[in-house]
Design a protein around this motif. Structure first.
Motif, PDB file in Angstrom:
ATOM      1  N   ILE A 131       0.843  -1.189   0.000  1.00  0.00           N
ATOM      2  CA  ILE A 131       0.000   0.000   0.000  1.00  0.00           C
ATOM      3  C   ILE A 131       0.882   1.245   0.000  1.00  0.00           C
ATOM      4  O   ILE A 131       1.992   1.231   0.528  1.00  0.00           O
ATOM      5  N   SER A 132       0.388   2.289  -0.623  1.00  0.00           N
ATOM      6  CA  SER A 132       1.167   3.525  -0.736  1.00  0.00           C
ATOM      7  C   SER A 132       0.607   4.640   0.127  1.00  0.00           C
ATOM      8  O   SER A 132       1.240   5.687   0.260  1.00  0.00           O
ATOM      9  N   GLU A 133      -0.593   4.433   0.684  1.00  0.00           N
ATOM     10  CA  GLU A 133      -1.179   5.478   1.513  1.00  0.00           C
ATOM     11  C   GLU A 133      -2.131   4.867   2.536  1.00  0.00           C
ATOM     12  O   GLU A 133      -2.573   3.722   2.398  1.00  0.00           O
ATOM     13  N   PHE A 134      -2.410   5.641   3.575  1.00  0.00           N
ATOM     14  CA  PHE A 134      -3.393   5.271   4.587  1.00  0.00           C
ATOM     15  C   PHE A 134      -4.586   6.220   4.483  1.00  0.00           C
ATOM     16  O   PHE A 134      -4.477   7.323   3.940  1.00  0.00           O
ATOM     17  N   LEU A 135      -5.706   5.778   5.032  1.00  0.00           N
ATOM     18  CA  LEU A 135      -6.904   6.614   5.103  1.00  0.00           C
ATOM     19  C   LEU A 135      -7.216   6.909   6.566  1.00  0.00           C
ATOM     20  O   LEU A 135      -7.432   5.982   7.358  1.00  0.00           O
ATOM     21  N   LEU A 136      -7.210   8.183   6.922  1.00  0.00           N
ATOM     22  CA  LEU A 136      -7.523   8.603   8.284  1.00  0.00           C
ATOM     23  C   LEU A 136      -9.019   8.864   8.386  1.00  0.00           C
ATOM     24  O   LEU A 136      -9.547   9.780   7.748  1.00  0.00           O
ATOM     25  N   LEU A 137      -9.713   8.080   9.202  1.00  0.00           N
ATOM     26  CA  LEU A 137     -11.163   8.215   9.308  1.00  0.00           C
ATOM     27  C   LEU A 137     -11.574   9.447  10.102  1.00  0.00           C
ATOM     28  O   LEU A 137     -12.719   9.887   9.996  1.00  0.00           O
ATOM     29  N   GLY A 138     -10.662   9.994  10.895  1.00  0.00           N
ATOM     30  CA  GLY A 138     -10.998  11.172  11.693  1.00  0.00           C
ATOM     31  C   GLY A 138     -11.736  10.800  12.959  1.00  0.00           C
ATOM     32  O   GLY A 138     -11.651   9.672  13.451  1.00  0.00           O
ATOM     33  N   LEU A 139     -12.507  11.747  13.475  1.00  0.00           N
ATOM     34  CA  LEU A 139     -13.190  11.548  14.755  1.00  0.00           C
ATOM     35  C   LEU A 139     -14.642  11.110  14.606  1.00  0.00           C
ATOM     36  O   LEU A 139     -15.224  10.548  15.514  1.00  0.00           O
ATOM     37  N   SER A 140     -15.245  11.385  13.456  1.00  0.00           N
ATOM     38  CA  SER A 140     -16.648  11.033  13.267  1.00  0.00           C
ATOM     39  C   SER A 140     -16.948  10.886  11.775  1.00  0.00           C
ATOM     40  O   SER A 140     -16.320  11.539  10.944  1.00  0.00           O
ATOM     41  N   ARG A 141     -17.928  10.042  11.473  1.00  0.00           N
ATOM     42  CA  ARG A 141     -18.357   9.878  10.090  1.00  0.00           C
ATOM     43  C   ARG A 141     -19.684  10.581   9.822  1.00  0.00           C
ATOM     44  O   ARG A 141     -20.186  10.543   8.697  1.00  0.00           O
ATOM     45  N   GLN A 142     -20.278  11.184  10.860  1.00  0.00           N
ATOM     46  CA  GLN A 142     -21.540  11.891  10.703  1.00  0.00           C
ATOM     47  C   GLN A 142     -21.271  13.327  10.233  1.00  0.00           C
ATOM     48  O   GLN A 142     -20.503  14.054  10.875  1.00  0.00           O
ATOM     49  N   PRO A 143     -21.882  13.780   9.117  1.00  0.00           N
ATOM     50  CA  PRO A 143     -21.615  15.129   8.575  1.00  0.00           C
ATOM     51  C   PRO A 143     -21.836  16.246   9.583  1.00  0.00           C
ATOM     52  O   PRO A 143     -21.033  17.179   9.670  1.00  0.00           O
ATOM     53  N   GLN A 144     -22.932  16.172  10.358  1.00  0.00           N
ATOM     54  CA  GLN A 144     -23.204  17.222  11.335  1.00  0.00           C
ATOM     55  C   GLN A 144     -22.139  17.262  12.424  1.00  0.00           C
ATOM     56  O   GLN A 144     -21.690  18.339  12.834  1.00  0.00           O
ATOM     57  N   GLN A 145     -21.739  16.078  12.885  1.00  0.00           N
ATOM     58  CA  GLN A 145     -20.689  16.026  13.900  1.00  0.00           C
ATOM     59  C   GLN A 145     -19.358  16.490  13.331  1.00  0.00           C
ATOM     60  O   GLN A 145     -18.572  17.133  14.036  1.00  0.00           O
ATOM     61  N   GLN A 146     -19.098  16.191  12.068  1.00  0.00           N
ATOM     62  CA  GLN A 146     -17.853  16.627  11.446  1.00  0.00           C
ATOM     63  C   GLN A 146     -17.763  18.145  11.394  1.00  0.00           C
ATOM     64  O   GLN A 146     -16.698  18.713  11.635  1.00  0.00           O
ATOM     65  N   GLN A 147     -18.880  18.806  11.078  1.00  0.00           N
ATOM     66  CA  GLN A 147     -18.889  20.268  11.055  1.00  0.00           C
ATOM     67  C   GLN A 147     -18.592  20.837  12.433  1.00  0.00           C
ATOM     68  O   GLN A 147     -17.797  21.780  12.584  1.00  0.00           O
ATOM     69  N   LEU A 148     -19.226  20.268  13.441  1.00  0.00           N
ATOM     70  CA  LEU A 148     -19.016  20.725  14.814  1.00  0.00           C
ATOM     71  C   LEU A 148     -17.575  20.492  15.260  1.00  0.00           C
ATOM     72  O   LEU A 148     -16.945  21.370  15.866  1.00  0.00           O
ATOM     73  N   LEU A 149     -17.046  19.304  14.947  1.00  0.00           N
ATOM     74  CA  LEU A 149     -15.674  18.977  15.340  1.00  0.00           C
ATOM     75  C   LEU A 149     -14.664  19.849  14.596  1.00  0.00           C
ATOM     76  O   LEU A 149     -13.629  20.220  15.157  1.00  0.00           O
ATOM     77  N   PHE A 150     -14.975  20.188  13.340  1.00  0.00           N
ATOM     78  CA  PHE A 150     -14.088  21.080  12.589  1.00  0.00           C
ATOM     79  C   PHE A 150     -13.976  22.436  13.288  1.00  0.00           C
ATOM     80  O   PHE A 150     -12.875  22.958  13.491  1.00  0.00           O
TER      81      PHE A 150
END
Length: 325
Positions: free
Chosen positions: A9-28
């Motif tokens: 593999i040449s790269e990894f995927l970082l899932l972050g802290l949440s997969r929910q769009p609303q939570q992602q906005q808040l966490l951002f």
């Protein structure tokens, strides 16, 4: 025959802290606010210490170095989280992942060493006040900081090279917001026994030795303070150490919870919560903890902020005056 790393593999995927769009906005927004507060708070401490001659002492020299490390520490993880959210990308290259991990752990080690050095400084100041100037010379202070950088880099280089030799065959999804050692080891399709043993032995030694120095310093401080007949003297001595003890407790509590357990006993949710504490929250809180309990630092910060405010008002007034002409 290929190189030491047979990864497909040449790269990894970082899932972050949440997969929910609303939570992602808040966490951002939350991460952006905390990062700006971290950079601003620590920069103010560095600026106040560098511009106020009364703060040119070993204690504040170490504190300014801690603030610099905290800025770099947060800058290795949070900007990548923010960029991934803005551009809708979760990818990080294999070399980029190792580089990020290298700097994260280097700054963790530097925090660790600087906290021990600051505890030693308080020990000398309280237990040997008459010899403080002779013991804590500028040369010794510079040597302690430079030695910390050297040991931190050598330690992290060892662990990075050990991870670089592993194979990663198929799964490249890291359920985390940055490249941390524990989730990376879970993805490897080769034997990680040596990596785990080095983390639990050499890595533990690097973390525990300064922690023991901190405990020994504070045991000596407590014994020295208890011999002081004045209650006011007790309060003054403990108040100078309270900020440092608060930072030490928060830092070591989260580090021990994440790293010094077998990989199989970890859970992604607990690891992520703990790493957010020591990578994002602790660097943000350090300026508040130290400035709120330190009269000299508060005075220097207030003086600098007043100067900045007056300069802003004067600039605005002059520019407005020129506009009216």
């Amino acid at each position: 025959m290929g190189g030491p790393n047979q990864s497909s593999i040449s790269e990894f995927l970082l899932l972050g802290l949440s997969r929910q769009p609303q939570q992602q906005q808040l966490l951002f927004l939350l991460f952006l606010t905390m990062y700006l507060a971290t950079v601003l708070g620590n920069l103010l401490i560095i600026l106040a210490i560098s511009t106020d001659s009364r703060l040119h002492t070993p204690m504040y020299f170490f504190l300014s170095n801690l603030s610099f490390v905290d800025i770099c520490f947060s800058s290795t993880t949070v900007p990548k989280v923010l960029a991934n959210h803005m551009f809708g990308s979760q990818a990080i290259s294999f070399s980029g992942c190792l580089t990020q991990m290298y700097f994260v752990f280097m700054f963790v080690d530097m925090d660790n060493f600087l906290l021990a050095v600051m505890a030693y400084d308080r020990f000398v100041a309280i237990c040997h006040p008459l010899h403080y100037t002779a013991k804590m010379t500028p040369q010794l202070c510079a040597l302690l900081v430079a030695g910390s950088w050297v040991v931190a880099n050598l330690n992290v280089l060892l662990h990075t090279l050990l991870i670089a030799r592993l194979s990663f065959c198929a799964d490249n999804v890291i359920p985390h917001f940055f490249c941390d050692a524990t989730p990376i080891l879970r993805l490897s399709c080769s034997d990680t026994y040596l990596n785990e043993m080095m983390i639990l032995t050499e890595g533990a030694l690097i973390m525990i030795a300064p922690f023991v120095c901190i405990l020994a310093s504070y045991l000596c401080i407590i014994c020295a303070v208890l011999r002081v007949p004045s209650t006011r003297g007790w309060w003054k001595a403990f108040s100078t150490c309270g900020s440092h003890l608060a930072v030490v407790s928060l830092f070591y509590g989260t580090i021990i919870a994440v790293y010094f357990n077998p990989v199989s006993s970890h859970s992604a949710e607990k690891d992520t919560a703990a790493t957010v504490l020591y990578t994002v929250v602790t660097p943000m809180l350090n300026p508040c903890i130290y400035s709120l309990r330190n009269r000299d630092l508060k005075a220097a910060l207030r003086k600098h902020l007043n100067k900045s405010f007056l300069l802003t008002v004067l600039t605005f007034y002059l520019s407005s005056g020129f506009n009216f002409v």
